[in-house]
Design an enzyme around this catalytic site. Structure first.
Site, PDB file in Angstrom:
ATOM      1  N   CYS A   2      36.168  48.360  36.716  1.00  0.00           N
ATOM      2  CA  CYS A   2      36.823  47.324  37.511  1.00  0.00           C
ATOM      3  C   CYS A   2      36.275  45.969  37.070  1.00  0.00           C
ATOM      4  CB  CYS A   2      36.559  47.523  38.996  1.00  0.00           C
ATOM      5  SG  CYS A   2      37.225  49.054  39.686  1.00  0.00           S
ATOM      6  N   ARG A  50      40.982  46.072  40.410  1.00  0.00           N
ATOM      7  CA  ARG A  50      40.600  47.451  40.685  1.00  0.00           C
ATOM      8  C   ARG A  50      41.239  48.458  39.746  1.00  0.00           C
ATOM      9  NH1 ARG A  50      42.170  51.572  45.538  1.00  0.00           N
ATOM     10  NH2 ARG A  50      40.402  53.002  45.259  1.00  0.00           N
ATOM     11  N   LEU A  51      40.400  49.338  39.224  1.00  0.00           N
ATOM     12  CA  LEU A  51      40.844  50.558  38.567  1.00  0.00           C
ATOM     13  C   LEU A  51      40.573  51.679  39.559  1.00  0.00           C
ATOM     14  CD1 LEU A  51      41.875  52.035  36.010  1.00  0.00           C
ATOM     15  CD2 LEU A  51      39.488  52.319  35.349  1.00  0.00           C
ATOM     16  N   ILE A  53      39.852  55.051  41.249  1.00  0.00           N
ATOM     17  CA  ILE A  53      39.309  56.362  40.905  1.00  0.00           C
ATOM     18  C   ILE A  53      39.264  57.253  42.141  1.00  0.00           C
ATOM     19  CG2 ILE A  53      37.330  57.597  39.964  1.00  0.00           C
ATOM     20  CD1 ILE A  53      38.721  55.844  37.924  1.00  0.00           C
ATOM     21  N   ASN A  76      32.204  47.183  41.281  1.00  0.00           N
ATOM     22  CA  ASN A  76      32.578  47.862  40.047  1.00  0.00           C
ATOM     23  C   ASN A  76      31.606  49.001  39.833  1.00  0.00           C
ATOM     24  OD1 ASN A  76      33.361  48.624  37.435  1.00  0.00           O
ATOM     25  ND2 ASN A  76      32.123  47.022  36.474  1.00  0.00           N
ATOM     26  N   GLY A  77      32.112  50.230  39.776  1.00  0.00           N
ATOM     27  CA  GLY A  77      31.199  51.330  39.501  1.00  0.00           C
ATOM     28  C   GLY A  77      31.587  52.621  40.174  1.00  0.00           C
TER      29      GLY A  77
END
Length: 298
Positions: A2, A50-51, A53, A76-77
């Site tokens: 992200c 945002r990615l 998951i 992010n993470g």
């Protein structure tokens, strides 16, 4: 992956949105901006690309807050022990509105403050704005080994941060000026040691460190470092015993990183490291393991 970004007293909603746009490739699934203005006209803005998951629904939108909106995070993470931590926090009375690890980070900070990072297992870079004391306080943290990047610029009571250095160039007053000492380090070591970067005034938050920004002052603290036994220490365990522990820890590490609400895969180069990871993935699932190999034409 992200993209996170933010400013304190050196930007606007439009600036944070521009920082998001520069990092859009890091998180194509969702984008968000949160801002806060204090009575003294102080400004805080947080941005997120945002990615998705975990929890692909709108409940995973970032920046994200706790129940009463007094603590906000851009993150992010991946936190691999988030389910255990969530159970602990729920027992303490915390309420959750999503199934994300992001929300666990918010409530961990709410419960334990900066010390929460010592309980997080995973890879992460995040920023939290804490409004509980009246004057906004910003908390930045980077994972133990620095897997996730976090760059910042601090000058005259102002602060800007982002996942990529180029996003900071969207902030008024931050320019792409070469740091000659860092260039010398790069030509010597083929990398720039933390906290330096090739941009003058732009720094990396070191691995295993967190930073607290309050009333214009930035305080950076190391919370973890890799330690080794003394050279003359006696190690009574056998080689077979140690090999089995390493295998067990490696298997558990791979398994915990396979928690996802989207399909996962692995890069497979046919080397020892990637082949070992894929072998452990295969042991941990009944599904076929998707792999990718990159080749270059002769």
């Amino acid at each position: 992956m992200c993209g996170i970004s933010g400013v304190v007293n050196c930007g606007s909603r439009e600036v944070v949105a521009s920082m998001n746009a520069v990092q859009a490739h890091r998180g194509p699934d969702d984008s968000g901006v949160w801002e806060h203005r204090s009575p003294d006209y102080g400004y805080v803005g947080l941005g997120s690309q945002r990615l998705a998951i975990l929890d692909l629904s709108a409940s995973g939108h970032m920046p994200m807050s706790n129940e009463d909106g007094s603590i906000w995070v851009t993150y992010n993470g991946e936190i691999y022990n988030y389910r255990e931590l969530r159970g602990e926090l729920t027992a303490k009375g915390h309420r959750f509105a999503s199934e994300t690890d992001t929300e666990v980070v918010v409530h961990m900070y709410e419960e334990y403050g900066p010390e929460c990072v010592r309980r997080l297992r995973g890879m992460f870079a995040f920023a939290i704005c804490d409004l509980r004391s009246g004057a906004p306080e910003l908390f930045l943290a980077r994972d133990h080994f620095g897997i996730k990047p976090l760059y910042y610029f601090h000058y005259a009571g102002r602060l800007a941060f982002a996942s990529e250095a180029k996003a900071l160039l969207e902030v008024p007053g931050i320019h792409a000026e070469l740091d000659w000492q860092s260039l010398q380090q790069y030509l010597t070591f083929l990398w720039v040691p933390e906290p330096g970067t090739l941009f003058r005034g732009v720094h990396k938050l070191p691995a295993g460190h967190f930073a607290c920004f309050r009333k214009g002052e930035l305080k950076i603290t190391q919370y973890w470092d890799l330690s080794f036994p003394a050279a003359d220490s006696v190690f009574p365990r056998s080689e077979d015993d140690v090999a089995e522990e390493i295998r067990s820890r490696f298997r558990n590490s791979v398994k915990t990183q396979m928690v996802s609400d989207v399909p996962i895969g692995a890069f497979l180069s046919a080397g020892l490291d990637s082949s070992s990871i894929v072998a452990m993935m295969r042991e941990s699932t009944q599904k076929a393991v998707r792999t990718y190999t990159v080749t270059f034409p002769p």
